[in-house]
Design an enzyme around this catalytic site. Sequence first.
Site, PDB file in Angstrom:
ATOM      1  N   ASP A  62      33.374  71.486  44.524  1.00  0.00           N
ATOM      2  CA  ASP A  62      33.318  70.158  45.335  1.00  0.00           C
ATOM      3  C   ASP A  62      34.585  69.573  45.775  1.00  0.00           C
ATOM      4  O   ASP A  62      34.806  68.477  45.796  1.00  0.00           O
ATOM      5  CB  ASP A  62      32.543  69.262  44.406  1.00  0.00           C
ATOM      6  CG  ASP A  62      31.170  69.995  43.990  1.00  0.00           C
ATOM      7  OD1 ASP A  62      30.895  70.824  44.266  1.00  0.00           O
ATOM      8  OD2 ASP A  62      30.583  69.090  43.194  1.00  0.00           O
ATOM      9  N   LYS A  99      24.443  72.652  45.787  1.00  0.00           N
ATOM     10  CA  LYS A  99      23.710  72.288  44.769  1.00  0.00           C
ATOM     11  C   LYS A  99      23.351  70.699  44.788  1.00  0.00           C
ATOM     12  O   LYS A  99      23.965  69.942  45.507  1.00  0.00           O
ATOM     13  CB  LYS A  99      24.309  72.610  43.360  1.00  0.00           C
ATOM     14  CG  LYS A  99      25.690  71.791  43.443  1.00  0.00           C
ATOM     15  CD  LYS A  99      26.763  71.858  42.218  1.00  0.00           C
ATOM     16  CE  LYS A  99      27.958  71.194  42.386  1.00  0.00           C
ATOM     17  NZ  LYS A  99      27.765  69.860  42.258  1.00  0.00           N
ATOM     18  N   CYS A 103      31.536  67.696  37.507  1.00  0.00           N
ATOM     19  CA  CYS A 103      31.045  69.081  37.968  1.00  0.00           C
ATOM     20  C   CYS A 103      32.000  70.293  37.440  1.00  0.00           C
ATOM     21  O   CYS A 103      31.250  71.458  37.223  1.00  0.00           O
ATOM     22  CB  CYS A 103      30.951  68.958  39.527  1.00  0.00           C
ATOM     23  SG  CYS A 103      29.492  67.933  40.067  1.00  0.00           S
TER      24      CYS A 103
END
Length: 199
Positions: free
Chosen positions: A10, A108, A153
């Site tokens: 990310d 995601k 994450c």
Amino acid sequence: MKPSALIIIDMQNDFCPGGSLAVKGGDRIVPVINELAREHAHVILTQDWHPPQHSSFASQHPGAAPFTQVQMAYGPQTLWPDHCVIGTQGAAFHAALDVPHAELIIRKGFRKAIDSYSAFFENDHLTPTGLGGYLRERGFERLRLVGLAFDFCVRYSAEDARKLGFEVEVVEAATRAIDLDGSAEDTKKSFVKHGIRLS
Ligand code: VGL
Ligand code: ZN
């Protein structure tokens, strides 16, 4: 040497200073990640990728503030400012991220009713993203994880990777934490418990 892959979690504008869910110093790790990526033949990127009005956005819960928790069908869920909306500049990778040899981008969090911190399973801890199968089929045994955010994450991706049987290392200098209610410290303890190496 065991076959290994670098997974960059990310590294998107919304998680960097100026973004809607900025992680302190998030942009500072970009050069560190670029350098690491050059040392890895196999690199995979993840991208948080939410539809507008995603259920993890506080804006969808009247009266609820960002960074508070609600109960969802699948368990507790932290509410966030709107971030990483599909196709927006905030969801794009940081412009200085330099990983032309990345072999896969896995997205995601694209289902409206469920969030996904982990790159392997959604927050119900049941619905796979497909990444585990991909990595297994490719024969990778060791995974190095870097990116944002350390305590969300990166954490949940690392724990799920361990549960799936991969050797996992998180490179601390190439991550930064959101740090909600001690979540960065909890993450470190959890890594010890799960046998995740923090280097
Ligand atoms: C993340 C909160 C919400 C992360 C993603 O990448 O750590 N955190 N969505
Ligand atoms: Zn998100």
